[in-house]
Design a protein around this motif. Sequence first.
Motif, PDB file in Angstrom:
ATOM      1  N   THR A  82       0.904  -1.103  -0.130  1.00  0.00           N
ATOM      2  CA  THR A  82      -0.085   0.157  -0.128  1.00  0.00           C
ATOM      3  C   THR A  82       0.903   1.246   0.102  1.00  0.00           C
ATOM      4  OG1 THR A  82      -1.770  -1.031   1.024  1.00  0.00           O
ATOM      5  CG2 THR A  82      -1.792   1.285   1.298  1.00  0.00           C
ATOM      6  N   ALA A  83       1.657   1.299   0.940  1.00  0.00           N
ATOM      7  CA  ALA A  83       2.805   2.373   0.925  1.00  0.00           C
ATOM      8  C   ALA A  83       3.400   2.750  -0.140  1.00  0.00           C
ATOM      9  CB  ALA A  83       3.654   2.483   2.264  1.00  0.00           C
ATOM     10  N   LEU A  84       4.008   1.463  -1.030  1.00  0.00           N
ATOM     11  CA  LEU A  84       4.739   1.620  -2.302  1.00  0.00           C
ATOM     12  C   LEU A  84       3.671   1.992  -3.465  1.00  0.00           C
ATOM     13  CD1 LEU A  84       7.486  -1.170  -1.813  1.00  0.00           C
ATOM     14  CD2 LEU A  84       7.786   1.278  -1.468  1.00  0.00           C
ATOM     15  N   GLU A  85       2.547   2.067  -3.205  1.00  0.00           N
ATOM     16  CA  GLU A  85       1.409   1.994  -4.236  1.00  0.00           C
ATOM     17  C   GLU A  85       1.920   0.944  -5.274  1.00  0.00           C
ATOM     18  OE1 GLU A  85       1.444   5.900  -5.883  1.00  0.00           O
ATOM     19  OE2 GLU A  85       0.385   6.455  -3.941  1.00  0.00           O
ATOM     20  N   PHE A  86       2.152  -0.216  -4.684  1.00  0.00           N
ATOM     21  CA  PHE A  86       2.319  -1.544  -5.431  1.00  0.00           C
ATOM     22  C   PHE A  86       1.308  -2.164  -5.788  1.00  0.00           C
ATOM     23  CE2 PHE A  86       3.355  -5.968  -5.971  1.00  0.00           C
ATOM     24  CZ  PHE A  86       4.695  -6.251  -6.253  1.00  0.00           C
ATOM     25  N   LYS A  87       1.008  -2.549  -7.162  1.00  0.00           N
ATOM     26  CA  LYS A  87      -0.339  -3.004  -7.878  1.00  0.00           C
ATOM     27  C   LYS A  87      -0.335  -4.648  -7.246  1.00  0.00           C
ATOM     28  CE  LYS A  87      -0.158   0.309 -11.548  1.00  0.00           C
ATOM     29  NZ  LYS A  87       1.067   0.136 -11.959  1.00  0.00           N
ATOM     30  N   LEU A  88      -0.882  -4.778  -6.161  1.00  0.00           N
ATOM     31  CA  LEU A  88      -1.081  -6.009  -5.916  1.00  0.00           C
ATOM     32  C   LEU A  88      -2.375  -6.629  -5.828  1.00  0.00           C
ATOM     33  CD1 LEU A  88       0.430  -8.695  -4.381  1.00  0.00           C
ATOM     34  CD2 LEU A  88      -0.293  -7.242  -2.185  1.00  0.00           C
ATOM     35  N   GLY A  89      -2.452  -7.806  -6.667  1.00  0.00           N
ATOM     36  CA  GLY A  89      -3.967  -8.325  -7.007  1.00  0.00           C
ATOM     37  C   GLY A  89      -4.121  -9.478  -5.646  1.00  0.00           C
ATOM     38  N   ALA A  90      -4.698 -10.627  -5.935  1.00  0.00           N
ATOM     39  CA  ALA A  90      -4.781 -11.872  -4.939  1.00  0.00           C
ATOM     40  C   ALA A  90      -3.191 -12.170  -4.505  1.00  0.00           C
ATOM     41  CB  ALA A  90      -5.596 -12.779  -5.551  1.00  0.00           C
ATOM     42  N   ALA A  91      -3.101 -12.405  -3.448  1.00  0.00           N
ATOM     43  CA  ALA A  91      -2.035 -12.841  -2.752  1.00  0.00           C
ATOM     44  C   ALA A  91      -2.328 -13.751  -1.642  1.00  0.00           C
ATOM     45  CB  ALA A  91      -0.934 -11.513  -2.277  1.00  0.00           C
ATOM     46  N   THR A  92      -1.253 -14.824  -1.534  1.00  0.00           N
ATOM     47  CA  THR A  92      -1.314 -15.633  -0.439  1.00  0.00           C
ATOM     48  C   THR A  92      -0.066 -15.983   0.298  1.00  0.00           C
ATOM     49  OG1 THR A  92      -0.603 -17.652  -1.842  1.00  0.00           O
ATOM     50  CG2 THR A  92      -3.181 -17.076  -1.449  1.00  0.00           C
ATOM     51  N   VAL A  93      -0.056 -16.097   1.444  1.00  0.00           N
ATOM     52  CA  VAL A  93       1.333 -16.077   2.502  1.00  0.00           C
ATOM     53  C   VAL A  93       1.329 -17.682   2.853  1.00  0.00           C
ATOM     54  CG1 VAL A  93       2.625 -15.211   4.195  1.00  0.00           C
ATOM     55  CG2 VAL A  93       0.992 -13.914   3.024  1.00  0.00           C
ATOM     56  N   GLU A  94       2.179 -18.508   2.925  1.00  0.00           N
ATOM     57  CA  GLU A  94       2.452 -19.729   3.427  1.00  0.00           C
ATOM     58  C   GLU A  94       3.704 -19.994   4.286  1.00  0.00           C
ATOM     59  OE1 GLU A  94       1.972 -22.940   0.435  1.00  0.00           O
ATOM     60  OE2 GLU A  94       0.109 -22.331  -0.155  1.00  0.00           O
ATOM     61  N   ALA A  95       3.699 -20.376   5.336  1.00  0.00           N
ATOM     62  CA  ALA A  95       4.896 -20.881   6.120  1.00  0.00           C
ATOM     63  C   ALA A  95       5.126 -22.444   6.325  1.00  0.00           C
ATOM     64  CB  ALA A  95       4.916 -19.979   7.235  1.00  0.00           C
ATOM     65  N   GLU A  96       5.901 -23.177   6.200  1.00  0.00           N
ATOM     66  CA  GLU A  96       6.200 -24.339   6.547  1.00  0.00           C
ATOM     67  C   GLU A  96       7.530 -24.381   7.129  1.00  0.00           C
ATOM     68  OE1 GLU A  96       5.751 -26.436   2.909  1.00  0.00           O
ATOM     69  OE2 GLU A  96       7.827 -25.685   2.242  1.00  0.00           O
ATOM     70  N   GLY A  97       7.473 -25.488   8.373  1.00  0.00           N
ATOM     71  CA  GLY A  97       8.635 -25.611   9.108  1.00  0.00           C
ATOM     72  C   GLY A  97       9.202 -26.995   9.230  1.00  0.00           C
ATOM     73  N   ASP A  98      10.261 -27.388   9.497  1.00  0.00           N
ATOM     74  CA  ASP A  98      10.627 -28.614   9.524  1.00  0.00           C
ATOM     75  C   ASP A  98      11.119 -28.896  11.047  1.00  0.00           C
ATOM     76  OD1 ASP A  98      10.586 -29.045   6.858  1.00  0.00           O
ATOM     77  OD2 ASP A  98      12.693 -28.207   6.896  1.00  0.00           O
ATOM     78  N   LEU A  99      10.549 -29.857  11.808  1.00  0.00           N
ATOM     79  CA  LEU A  99      10.768 -30.137  12.964  1.00  0.00           C
ATOM     80  C   LEU A  99      11.283 -31.736  13.383  1.00  0.00           C
ATOM     81  CD1 LEU A  99       7.425 -28.944  14.709  1.00  0.00           C
ATOM     82  CD2 LEU A  99       9.667 -27.940  15.211  1.00  0.00           C
ATOM     83  N   ASP A 100      12.084 -32.013  13.979  1.00  0.00           N
ATOM     84  CA  ASP A 100      12.534 -33.474  14.566  1.00  0.00           C
ATOM     85  C   ASP A 100      12.122 -33.562  15.950  1.00  0.00           C
ATOM     86  OD1 ASP A 100      13.886 -35.793  15.267  1.00  0.00           O
ATOM     87  OD2 ASP A 100      15.707 -35.246  14.278  1.00  0.00           O
TER      88      ASP A 100
END
Length: 168
Positions: A88-106
């Motif tokens: 928003t601050a950069l006036e970046f033209k952003l349509g639909a967006a998704t965020v995913e995080a995944e992590g590896d545990l032992d």
Amino acid sequence: MDATELKAMQAPLKQAYREDASQALITLRAKGSIDDQSVACKVETGRAIAVAGLHPATGGSGLELCSGDMLLEALVACAGVTLKAVATALEFKLGAATVEAEGDLDFRGTLGVAKDAPVGFRAIRLNFALGTDEPQERIDSLLKLTERYCVVFQTISQKPELTVSARH
């Protein structure tokens, strides 16, 4: 909300923090109570009670939330909000967006099965899928600024001072 509205909303806060840095120091709190019936902790989220329990890989039923999942969810939430604010601050033209995080545990680490197995995430990957036709330089800038200003990302990447105490 557009860039002008965002800047107008944040301008008085930024000015106040420049004039008196102590106004920017806020203590956030989380609170939970240990469940007396099962291996679980009831966490107050401000909206509802979230019940966290053992992950199935450590003997949990899978019915309660896993704290590892909650950490990744907090990262996704923070990174998503930060990405949107930066876009928003950069006036970046952003349509639909998704965020995913995944992590590896032992889980050998948390169960004390192998002393050489770490307790906690070995690796965390944060991925964005962006609907945009912006040039790669602008995308790179968006990601760099999102990483820089995401509180949860920065907290994970730069270990804060931690203390543990108990009272009775």
